[in-house]
Structures are given as C-alpha cells and as structure tokens.
Design an enzyme around this catalytic site. Structure first.
Site, PDB file in Angstrom:
ATOM      1  CG  ASP A  98      -0.069  -0.360   2.497  1.00 52.80           C
ATOM      2  OD1 ASP A  98       1.126  -0.028   2.521  1.00 52.80           O
ATOM      3  OD2 ASP A  98      -0.632  -0.942   3.429  1.00 52.80           O
ATOM      4  NE  ARG A 204       2.678  10.486   5.721  1.00 56.58           N
ATOM      5  CZ  ARG A 204       2.885   9.355   5.060  1.00 56.58           C
ATOM      6  NH1 ARG A 204       2.143   8.293   5.294  1.00 56.58           N
ATOM      7  NH2 ARG A 204       3.821   9.285   4.143  1.00 56.58           N
TER       8      ARG A 204
HETATM    9  C1  LIG Z   1       0.399   0.102   8.918  1.00 58.98           C
HETATM   10  C2  LIG Z   1       0.604  -0.063   7.446  1.00 58.98           C
HETATM   11  O1  LIG Z   1      -0.234   0.299   6.673  1.00 58.98           O
HETATM   12  N1  LIG Z   1       1.793  -0.585   7.080  1.00 58.98           N
HETATM   13  C3  LIG Z   1       2.187  -0.874   5.703  1.00 58.98           C
HETATM   14  C4  LIG Z   1       3.668  -0.607   5.512  1.00 58.98           C
HETATM   15  O2  LIG Z   1       4.501  -1.379   6.351  1.00 58.98           O
HETATM   16  P1  LIG Z   1       4.960  -1.524   7.861  1.00 58.98           P
HETATM   17  O3  LIG Z   1       4.156  -0.675   8.780  1.00 58.98           O
HETATM   18  O4  LIG Z   1       4.951  -2.993   8.111  1.00 58.98           O
HETATM   19  O5  LIG Z   1       6.456  -0.997   7.800  1.00 58.98           O
HETATM   20  P2  LIG Z   1       7.687  -1.170   8.745  1.00 58.98           P
HETATM   21  O6  LIG Z   1       8.656  -0.116   8.333  1.00 58.98           O
HETATM   22  O7  LIG Z   1       7.282  -1.303  10.171  1.00 58.98           O
HETATM   23  O8  LIG Z   1       8.324  -2.535   8.243  1.00 58.98           O
HETATM   24  C5  LIG Z   1       8.024  -3.740   8.826  1.00 58.98           C
HETATM   25  C6  LIG Z   1       9.024  -4.756   8.366  1.00 58.98           C
HETATM   26  O9  LIG Z   1      10.339  -4.252   8.544  1.00 58.98           O
HETATM   27  C7  LIG Z   1      11.047  -5.073   9.463  1.00 58.98           C
HETATM   28  N2  LIG Z   1      11.920  -4.191  10.258  1.00 58.98           N
HETATM   29  C8  LIG Z   1      11.400  -3.233  11.086  1.00 58.98           C
HETATM   30  C9  LIG Z   1      12.233  -2.426  11.836  1.00 58.98           C
HETATM   31  C10 LIG Z   1      13.637  -2.593  11.723  1.00 58.98           C
HETATM   32  O10 LIG Z   1      14.463  -1.919  12.361  1.00 58.98           O
HETATM   33  N3  LIG Z   1      14.109  -3.553  10.877  1.00 58.98           N
HETATM   34  C11 LIG Z   1      13.290  -4.343  10.133  1.00 58.98           C
HETATM   35  O11 LIG Z   1      13.757  -5.211   9.383  1.00 58.98           O
HETATM   36  C12 LIG Z   1       9.989  -5.788  10.269  1.00 58.98           C
HETATM   37  O12 LIG Z   1      10.465  -7.001  10.790  1.00 58.98           O
HETATM   38  C13 LIG Z   1       8.907  -5.991   9.209  1.00 58.98           C
HETATM   39  O13 LIG Z   1       9.197  -7.107   8.399  1.00 58.98           O
HETATM   40  O14 LIG Z   1       4.010  -0.989   4.183  1.00 58.98           O
HETATM   41  C14 LIG Z   1       3.871  -2.370   3.943  1.00 58.98           C
HETATM   42  C15 LIG Z   1       4.366  -2.706   2.546  1.00 58.98           C
HETATM   43  O15 LIG Z   1       3.548  -2.196   1.592  1.00 58.98           O
HETATM   44  C16 LIG Z   1       2.444  -2.814   4.118  1.00 58.98           C
HETATM   45  O16 LIG Z   1       2.443  -4.227   4.121  1.00 58.98           O
HETATM   46  C17 LIG Z   1       1.892  -2.316   5.433  1.00 58.98           C
HETATM   47  O17 LIG Z   1       0.467  -2.532   5.413  1.00 58.98           O
END
Ligand SMILES: CC(=O)N[C@H]1[C@@H](OP(=O)(O)OP(=O)(O)OC[C@H]2O[C@@H](n3ccc(=O)[nH]c3=O)[C@H](O)[C@@H]2O)O[C@H](CO)[C@@H](O)[C@@H]1O
Length: 387
Positions: A98, A204
C-alpha cells in the site's frame, strides 16, 4: 514458448522483505522471468532488506526525491515507472501492499494497459482515510488489479466488489520469516528479573504531538526497574530525532539504528513484549508467540487481534502505560497472549501466488489480458481450470 515476464515494482523496506520470497520462488520456475525494479523510495533500507535474501534489484529508478511535495513525488514515480515498464513490456506487473511506490506502479501499469497483480490485497482498516495514505492506496490498487493475492479469507471477503481474480495465499511476510528463521542469531540468555520490551513507532498517525505522548508513556514504563526497552529508530526525520531527544538519556532505554531483517526477527523472538504501530510486525510477532500491543486505534490486520496475539491500544499515554503494566504484572493475561500462531499463513504464499499466476498465464488469451469478472469465490486459492 518464451518465459512469461513478470516485473515487480517496489520501493520500501517492507515491500523488499515481502517481495523477496516471490523473487526467489520465481527463479525456480523455468516458465517465468522475474525482474525486480526499485523505485528508490527508501533506498538504503530497501537494499539492506533485499541483501538479507541474497538478492538485489535488477533496475534502480531513483524517482522519489524525499523532500519533494507528495504530489510531485507521486507524479515523478508514476511517469518514471511508466517509461520503464514501456521499455520492459512485461506480461504482468506485480505490486506489494500500500505504499506510494505501489500506487504509482499500479497507475503506470493502468496507463499502459498492462495487467496488475496485487500482493497483500484486501487489507482494510475499516476507515477509508486511515491510515493515510496506505488505506486509499490499497483500495485504489485493488480496484485496478487483474489478480488479487489476499493473505487471509477475511481479506478476500473485503474484495467482493472488485473485478479481478482473488486468490487466498497467506502473507509473503511469513514466507520471508520462514526463509530467515534458520539463520537467526542464537538467543541471548535471559537476564533474571529483567523483561525485554521491543518498541517501534513510525506511522504518520503517530507523529507530532502524539509521538511526544507515546515517548512520555515509554519513559513511564521504563521507570520500572524490571524492564529494558529497545527501540530501533526509523530514519524518517519526523520520528528518529524526536524519539532520540525525548528518550535518549533514559538508562533503561536503548536506542539503536534500524535493524536488518534477521536481527529484527531475532529481536521479536527474544522480546517479552512488543509495542509497535508497524503492519509487518503484527504479522511476525504471532509467529514467535510474542505479545504485541498495537499503538493504533484500528488495524487492517484484525486476524492477529481476533486470535489473541495482539491488542489494539491506540496512542493515549495513560492507556499505553496501563496495558503494558497489565501484561507485565498479570501472568494470566500475559500467558493468554504469549502463544505462537500463524493467522497470516504458513509461509507458502509465494508458491501459491506463482501457481495462480502460471495458471492465469496459461489461461490468458492474450499478452495484455484485461480485467475480468471474478472467477473465484473468497476462500478459493486458484482460478478454476480453463478460466
Ligand atoms: C500500517 C501499514 O499500513 N503498514 C504498511 C507498511 O509497512 P509496515 O508498517 O509494516 O512498515 P515497517 O517499516 O514497520 O516494516 C516492517 C518490516 O520491517 C522489518 N523491520 C522493522 C524495523 C527494523 O528496524 N528492521 C526491520 O527489518 C519488520 O520485521 C517488518 O518485516 O508498508 C507495507 C508494505 O507495503 C504494508 O504491508 C503495510 O500494510
């Protein structure tokens, strides 16, 4: 027959993690030629995330200057991706999730008459405008995709009114976890009497005043002598520096640079409790049985809440402190959440997605087949033969 060409267009860390299992699975299929195009939305985090799977982008477009206004960034992304897709002339364009990269790629594909496959289709927060821009982005992409890969039956049910073909596949984020799991570092031995809390916060809707409130709540939690908080900081300038200024001096709070995917999975595994507003972590924490308090008022991933792995607590400081305290002090409440489960699939989503794509290619009458009425009902995982 020549291999069918699939081009995945992705730009951020979570997209890199979730597309990697598809790129790896596509390599095993001689009938497919897969190309990974990076838009440059989060260049550093993106490359690191892919490198963890031993892959790299095939093309880099550097289209999204981070400081430009969003409308200009979107226009630049769409125009640049369209020009690139025009040169590549793929049989299918895959987009994940998304993000603005996904939305721009979908628009570019539509402008060229290219069919779109949407990985992680059908997620809905229940509010058309939140989280912004993810919720409007995912609705728009679902509306123009020919193939929609819904992680769960609930996601498929949200797609009853779209024109494309829906397949329930699980989430490729769980495939990524399954691939990474054997190589995770050995857990550090627990320190008696000390509970490890992992915190991420970057969305955000949690920035500005609300981030100040969340930091105040985290300070109050860290004032307990039996906890240690680890916060990998998101590089977004509206987040990392704000958290560092408010929490950097607390003796029981450790601020760290963004972790690579394996280190992050190990941190999720080893934490006693997670507080996070991330989407992906709502999928990963249940797989390790680590309770997660979601710092949001609504979620597009209700399956983990319904199964008892996660709890939606919003972003009000008093509630955050109370909910964390309840889990830290009430062993029964903690045990009820600390169970492993797989509400987002068993880690075979990429196989299901590519099976469905190969069936669809086999059935597609022409290279640029356009949208068609759904041939599947929610819950089915494949188009019927001859569809
Ligand atoms: C709330 C929301 O709408 N979130 C969207 C956002 O991702 P989302 O909110 O998941 O984005 P994040 O930046 O939290 O990324 C999560 C991923 O990054 C990894 N991680 C996190 C922190 C870190 O230091 N290192 C690391 O590797 C986590 O393990 C996970 O696999 O974009 C994604 C990709 O389109 C969508 O699937 C999600 O729906």
């Amino acid at each position: 027959m020549r291999p069918r060409r699939i081009v995945s267009v992705v730009g951020t860390r979570p997209e890199a993690i979730k597309i990697a299992p598809i790129a790896l699975e596509a390599r095993r299929r001689p009938g497919l030629c897969h190309r990974l195009v990076a838009t440059g939305q989060h260049p550093a985090l993106f490359d690191d995330a892919l490198a963890g799977f031993g892959i790299a982008a095939d093309d880099r477009l550097h289209l999204a200057p981070p400081d430009a206004p969003r409308a200009d960034r979107l226009a630049a992304l769409e125009a640049g991706i369209a020009a690139h897709l025009h040169r590549l002339a793929p049989d299918l364009v895959l987009v994940q999730g998304d993000t603005d990269s996904a939305r721009a790629a979908a628009r570019a594909a539509v402008s060229l008459g290219l069919p779109i496959g949407h990985v992680e289709a059908g997620l809905r927060s229940g509010r058309p405008d939140r989280p912004w821009p993810e919720e409007p982005n995912r609705r728009e992409i679902d509306g123009c995709a020919a193939l929609l890969f819904a992680p769960t039956p609930g996601n498929a049910a949200n797609l009853a009114d779209v024109a494309g073909i829906v397949a329930v596949t699980g989430n490729t984020g769980i495939d990524a976890l399954r691939i990474a799991r054997p190589a995770l570092p050995v857990p550090a031995p627990p320190i008696p009497g000390l509970r490890q809390l992992l915190v991420t916060c970057h969305r955000r809707e949690n920035q500005g005043e609300r981030l100040h409130g969340i930091c105040a709540a985290l300070r109050r939690i860290a004032d307990r002598s039996d906890v240690r908080l680890t916060l990998p900081l998101h590089p977004n300038p509206a987040v990392g520096p704000v958290i560092a200024a408010r929490l950097g001096d607390h003796p029981r709070i450790r601020l760290v640079a963004p972790l690579d995917h394996r280190a992050m999975l190990a941190a999720i595994r080893d934490a006693d409790l997670i507080l996070s507003d991330s989407g992906g972590i709502q999928e990963e924490a249940p797989a390790f049985g680590t309770p997660l308090l979601v710092l949001r008022a609504e979620t597009e991933r209700p399956e983990a809440v319904a199964a008892g792995h996660c709890r939606l607590i919003g972003n009000r400081p008093d509630r955050i402190v109370a909910e964390a305290g309840r889990l830290l002090d009430d062993p029964a409440a903690y045990a009820a959440m600390a169970r492993p489960g797989l509400p987002f699939g068993a880690g075979d989503a990429a196989i299901k997605i590519l099976d469905a794509i190969e069936l669809w290619f086999g059935a597609a009458p022409g290279k640029h087949r356009q949208r068609r009425k759904p041939a599947m009902s929610p819950g089915e995982s494949r188009p019927p033969a001859g569809a």
